[in-house]
Scaffold this motif. Sequence first.
Motif, PDB file in Angstrom:
ATOM      1  N   TYR A  73       0.655  -1.440  -0.132  1.00  0.00           N
ATOM      2  CA  TYR A  73       0.143  -0.209  -0.280  1.00  0.00           C
ATOM      3  C   TYR A  73       0.947   0.563   0.498  1.00  0.00           C
ATOM      4  CZ  TYR A  73      -4.780  -2.207   0.978  1.00  0.00           C
ATOM      5  OH  TYR A  73      -5.625  -3.398   0.938  1.00  0.00           O
ATOM      6  N   ASP A  93      -5.498  -7.219   5.873  1.00  0.00           N
ATOM      7  CA  ASP A  93      -6.699  -6.369   5.050  1.00  0.00           C
ATOM      8  C   ASP A  93      -7.250  -6.844   4.610  1.00  0.00           C
ATOM      9  OD1 ASP A  93      -8.232  -3.943   5.090  1.00  0.00           O
ATOM     10  OD2 ASP A  93      -6.885  -4.054   2.731  1.00  0.00           O
ATOM     11  N   LEU A  95      -9.086  -6.955   0.654  1.00  0.00           N
ATOM     12  CA  LEU A  95      -9.328  -6.026   0.474  1.00  0.00           C
ATOM     13  C   LEU A  95     -10.189  -5.642  -0.619  1.00  0.00           C
ATOM     14  CD1 LEU A  95      -6.409  -7.331  -0.451  1.00  0.00           C
ATOM     15  CD2 LEU A  95      -6.225  -6.522  -2.341  1.00  0.00           C
ATOM     16  N   ASN A 123      -8.347 -12.299  -0.669  1.00  0.00           N
ATOM     17  CA  ASN A 123      -9.158 -11.185  -0.288  1.00  0.00           C
ATOM     18  C   ASN A 123      -7.682 -11.019   0.504  1.00  0.00           C
ATOM     19  OD1 ASN A 123     -10.837  -8.606  -0.284  1.00  0.00           O
ATOM     20  ND2 ASN A 123     -12.247 -10.048   1.359  1.00  0.00           N
ATOM     21  N   ASN A 132      -4.460   1.493   6.485  1.00  0.00           N
ATOM     22  CA  ASN A 132      -5.101  -0.192   6.441  1.00  0.00           C
ATOM     23  C   ASN A 132      -6.334   0.532   6.873  1.00  0.00           C
ATOM     24  OD1 ASN A 132      -7.555  -2.320   5.892  1.00  0.00           O
ATOM     25  ND2 ASN A 132      -6.571  -3.253   7.957  1.00  0.00           N
ATOM     26  N   TYR A 154      -3.694  -4.519  -7.150  1.00  0.00           N
ATOM     27  CA  TYR A 154      -4.956  -4.066  -5.785  1.00  0.00           C
ATOM     28  C   TYR A 154      -6.434  -4.068  -7.128  1.00  0.00           C
ATOM     29  CZ  TYR A 154      -7.885  -1.311  -2.893  1.00  0.00           C
ATOM     30  OH  TYR A 154      -8.978  -1.035  -1.218  1.00  0.00           O
ATOM     31  N   ARG A 157      -7.320  -7.832  -8.561  1.00  0.00           N
ATOM     32  CA  ARG A 157      -7.849  -8.489  -6.529  1.00  0.00           C
ATOM     33  C   ARG A 157      -9.000  -8.665  -6.493  1.00  0.00           C
ATOM     34  NH1 ARG A 157      -2.933  -9.567  -3.162  1.00  0.00           N
ATOM     35  NH2 ARG A 157      -4.571 -10.862  -2.223  1.00  0.00           N
ATOM     36  N   GLN A 158      -9.391  -7.028  -6.058  1.00  0.00           N
ATOM     37  CA  GLN A 158     -10.950  -7.184  -5.964  1.00  0.00           C
ATOM     38  C   GLN A 158     -11.902  -7.179  -6.710  1.00  0.00           C
ATOM     39  OE1 GLN A 158     -10.958  -2.769  -5.018  1.00  0.00           O
ATOM     40  NE2 GLN A 158     -10.975  -2.793  -2.691  1.00  0.00           N
TER      41      GLN A 158
END
Length: 185
Positions: A73, A93, A95, A123, A132, A154, A157-158
């Motif tokens: 991040y 976290d 995601l 996730n 975070n 990012y 993956r979401q």
Amino acid sequence: MATALAQLDTIPVKGRAPKTGYTREEFGPAWADVDRNGCDTRNDILARDLEGETFKPGTKDCVVATGTLADKYTGTTISFVRGNATSSAVQIDHLVALSDAWQKGAQQLSADQRKELANDPLNLMAADGPTNGAKGDKDAATWLPPNKAFRCEYVARQTAVKAKYQLWATPAEHDAIAGILAGCA
């Protein structure tokens, strides 16, 4: 990134549902041992994401004691040391935040599916604690990692998580993700 763009096309776009009924408990006990390896999910992710990790003696290499995080991040390096005053420097976290997931279809999942979502390594990611915390339950339309080099991974993956669990995206979130993915090599 082509896979993420193709997955994005399969994700329904609609408004955010109310947060009514949401509690963290709707996703099962925090950090369950869903893969039944004897270690809870938090320690599984720490062991996966930290470098040079050491383990608390007598835990069969389950409880991570120390390690170094190359934080995606922020692009910084963070030392992790287990302890009441230090463990929060590195957090795990979701995601796709659980509250956000709840408002975008997870309320329609079974209890087992929600537990799987909350503990799915796809996730989950070790991350800088304060960053975070700043992310909270925001989606890609309202929060992106400060480290611009990580934004493609990012949102990809979401997108993968939303596709896997049949969650939807708001129009603003969809457009934000599409815009980022369009700029990825």
